[in-house]
Design an enzyme around this catalytic site. Structure first.
Site, short mmCIF file in Angstrom:
data_model
loop_
_atom_site.label_atom_id
_atom_site.label_comp_id
_atom_site.label_asym_id
_atom_site.label_seq_id
_atom_site.Cartn_x
_atom_site.Cartn_y
_atom_site.Cartn_z
N LEU A 253 0.84 -1.20 0.00
CA LEU A 253 0.00 0.00 0.00
C LEU A 253 0.87 1.25 0.00
CD1 LEU A 253 -2.97 -0.82 2.44
CD2 LEU A 253 -3.02 -0.68 -0.05
N GLY A 260 6.32 -2.30 -11.64
CA GLY A 260 7.11 -2.73 -12.80
C GLY A 260 7.74 -4.05 -12.47
N CYS A 263 7.77 -9.45 -13.18
CA CYS A 263 6.60 -10.33 -12.98
C CYS A 263 5.25 -9.64 -13.15
CB CYS A 263 6.67 -10.97 -11.60
SG CYS A 263 8.03 -12.14 -11.47
N1 LIG Z 1 12.28 -12.83 -11.10
C1 LIG Z 1 11.40 -13.00 -10.14
O1 LIG Z 1 11.37 -12.25 -9.15
C2 LIG Z 1 10.40 -14.13 -10.21
C3 LIG Z 1 9.65 -14.46 -9.07
C4 LIG Z 1 8.74 -15.51 -9.14
C5 LIG Z 1 8.58 -16.22 -10.34
N2 LIG Z 1 9.30 -15.85 -11.44
C6 LIG Z 1 9.13 -16.63 -12.66
O2 LIG Z 1 10.23 -17.52 -12.78
C7 LIG Z 1 10.58 -17.70 -14.18
C8 LIG Z 1 12.04 -17.34 -14.39
O3 LIG Z 1 12.21 -15.96 -14.12
P1 LIG Z 1 13.65 -15.30 -13.96
O4 LIG Z 1 13.44 -13.90 -13.56
O5 LIG Z 1 14.52 -16.19 -13.14
O6 LIG Z 1 14.15 -15.38 -15.50
P2 LIG Z 1 15.60 -15.06 -16.07
O7 LIG Z 1 15.37 -14.52 -17.43
O8 LIG Z 1 16.41 -14.31 -15.07
O9 LIG Z 1 16.29 -16.51 -16.20
C9 LIG Z 1 15.89 -17.51 -17.10
C10 LIG Z 1 17.13 -18.29 -17.48
O10 LIG Z 1 16.76 -19.46 -18.20
C11 LIG Z 1 17.76 -19.73 -19.17
N3 LIG Z 1 17.21 -20.67 -20.14
C12 LIG Z 1 16.21 -20.46 -21.06
N4 LIG Z 1 15.97 -21.61 -21.73
C13 LIG Z 1 16.80 -22.56 -21.23
C14 LIG Z 1 17.01 -23.95 -21.49
N5 LIG Z 1 16.29 -24.61 -22.40
N6 LIG Z 1 17.98 -24.61 -20.82
C15 LIG Z 1 18.71 -23.96 -19.87
N7 LIG Z 1 18.55 -22.65 -19.57
C16 LIG Z 1 17.60 -21.97 -20.24
C17 LIG Z 1 18.11 -18.35 -19.70
O11 LIG Z 1 19.38 -18.36 -20.33
C18 LIG Z 1 18.09 -17.52 -18.39
O12 LIG Z 1 19.37 -17.47 -17.79
C19 LIG Z 1 9.58 -16.83 -14.94
O13 LIG Z 1 8.50 -17.63 -15.34
C20 LIG Z 1 9.14 -15.81 -13.92
O14 LIG Z 1 7.86 -15.29 -14.20
C21 LIG Z 1 10.22 -14.84 -11.39
#
Ligand SMILES: NC(=O)c1ccc[n+]([C@@H]2O[C@H](COP(=O)([O-])OP(=O)(O)OC[C@H]3O[C@@H](n4cnc5c(N)ncnc54)[C@H](O)[C@@H]3O)[C@@H](O)[C@H]2O)c1
Length: 434
Positions: A253, A260, A263
């Site tokens: 809040l 932004g 997510c």
């Molecule tokens: N960042 C957050 O705070 C957060 C929180 C909760 C959930 N999520 C979810 O988690 C997921 C990941 O988010 P993130 O922020 O960690 O993403 P990110 O972009 O930081 O990391 C994803 C990684 O996956 C790798 N990758 C892609 N395809 C691949 C494969 N086939 N084999 C091996 N590596 C591969 C990429 O090179 C990259 O390093 C998303 O769905 C996101 O919505 C993120």
């Protein structure tokens, strides 16, 4: 347990290192050889408080390693987590599942023996069914279950969130898979962390419902802040006054420049698309997305109006670029549209962020990056605080006033006190406070 973590980004790396710290044997895989090189050379490719030390500790204990070779990690794993990105698909806002499906098919090609495949990535309802079908196609005889286990960690507090979560959600009907998930999260059972076992589709939707609700809360208070400005009320006190009601709660809040990050923007869009396709539109979330877009525009207008109606030829100092403090993540940061609108209005921008400047440079190539807050402020016609890093909360305001060409402070995070700033001779503009 032996764990493979596919994707070593913000979620995969933190989850992998925390599972290793729980005592499991974890191999993290990433397609990006630069990330794996950094990790294998003792570095950490992202900024997250406490992460470097935890990685080093678990690598030296022999429980954590990094590779680009999926086969090495998956072959002997009890559980394989998919933690790859699910960005917005260009053009329509649906979640782009190409990385998830590619990872699933790669896993299918190399898995050996009964394997639990866990989607930790945020994925729309029904994705688990499709992952299962794709794996089954590659391995008609394969022994596996596909489980949904969404992640709720927050960047900037990711380790604490992973190790002491409010809850863990596990979506599967398979008792065998449930047993493996219980073993993986055993240290949390001991802490009495609530573990919500549900079916896979419900688990997938819980993640989106949670993010949509939080985005709604932020947007609600942002609109209240606009109303406060019109009627002479104070939004911080409104937040406190309603947040003390246990049914509402005080978190999320804080009025500001709009949500932004990696997510909320993509997840609100994706759940709206899912709901439209299902014939059950989420009108509230649709309104939230529109209001949040407009918000960033309004914040740039706030700066322009504080500068006398135009920023043409003016130099604006910006403190904070990351979408929130304690991260270097620039994905969908409100700083991007705000700065771009000021640039379009003819301003020159000087900026400083403690961790996000190297990420920002490719997104904002036409601004000047500074070494520290005071260097950034020197000679500027106005100062805008966009991200509330701790180090911006205790600036030497006499020095700030001396360094600025004009004492104009636009505080988009409400971290300073209006009367005190005005008393010091600033033209002080904040969000929703008289
Ligand atoms: N960042 C957050 O705070 C957060 C929180 C909760 C959930 N999520 C979810 O988690 C997921 C990941 O988010 P993130 O922020 O960690 O993403 P990110 O972009 O930081 O990391 C994803 C990684 O996956 C790798 N990758 C892609 N395809 C691949 C494969 N086939 N084999 C091996 N590596 C591969 C990429 O090179 C990259 O390093 C998303 O769905 C996101 O919505 C993120």
């Amino acid at each position: 347990m032996r764990v493979a973590m596919i994707g070593t980004g913000y979620v995969g790396l933190v989850s992998g290192v925390c599972f290793a710290d729980f005592g499991h044997s974890v191999i993290c895989v990433d397609k990006d050889p630069k990330k794996i090189d950094v990790l294998n050379n003792g570095g950490v490719p992202i900024y997250e408080p406490g992460l470097a030390d935890l990685v080093a500790k678990n690598v030296s204990a022999g429980r954590l390693s990094f590779t680009t070779e999926i086969e090495d990690a998956v072959k002997n794993a009890d559980a394989v987590f998919i933690a790859v990105g699910t960005p917005s698909r260009r053009g329509d806002g649906h979640a782009d599942l190409s990385y998830v499906y590619a990872a699933a098919e790669e896993i299918a090609g190399v898995m050996d023996g009964y394997t639990v495949i866990v989607t930790k990535s945020t994925v729309p309802v029904g994705t688990g069914d499709e992952v299962q079908a794709r794996i089954r196609k590659v391995r008609p005889d394969g022994k596996f279950d596909v489980v949904s286990n969404p992640e709720f960690l927050r960047e900037g507090a990711a380790i604490e969130d992973f190790k002491r979560p409010d809850r863990v959600v596990v979506g599967t009907d398979s008792e065998r898979a449930q047993e493996i998930m219980r073993s993986l999260y055993r240290p949390l059972f001991i802490n009495e962390t609530p573990i919500v076992f549900t079916n896979r589709r419900t688990s997938e939707l819980i993640k989106y419902a949670g993010n949509a609700f939080l985005a709604t809360k932020i947007t609600f208070i942002n609109e209240m802040a606009d109303l406060c400005e019109k009627v002479g009320a104070n939004v911080q006190e409104v937040s406190k006054g309603i947040g003390l009601d246990g049914r509402i709660g005080g978190k999320f809040l804080h009025a500001g420049p709009g949500y932004g990050g990696s997510c909320f923007p993509k997840d609100t869009l994706a759940v709206v698309k899912t709901a439209q396709d299902a014939g059950a539109p989420l009108q509230i979330v649709e309104a939230v997305i529109a209001a949040n877009e407009e918000r960033k525009n309004k914040m740039a207008d706030k700066v322009i109006s504080a500068c006398g109606g135009t920023v043409k030829g003016k130099t604006i100092a910006v403190l904070g670029l990351a979408f929130k403090p304690n991260t270097d993540d620039m994905r969908d940061s409100p700083s991007l549209p705000v700065i771009n609108k000021l640039l379009a209005g003819g301003a020159a921008i000087r900026a400083y962020d403690p961790e996000a400047m190297s990420e920002a440079k490719s997104l904002l190539p036409n601004i000047t990056y500074c070494d520290n807050s005071y260097d950034c402020i020197e000679g500027a016609d106005a100062l805008v605080i966009i991200t509330e890093w701790d180090q911006f909360r205790a600036l030497d305001m006499d020095r700030v006033k001396d360094l600025l060409a004009a004492p104009v402070l636009i505080d988009l995070r409400n971290i300073y006190h209006p009367q005190r700033m005005k008393g010091r001779g600033f033209t002080y503009i904040s969000v929703g406070r008289p």
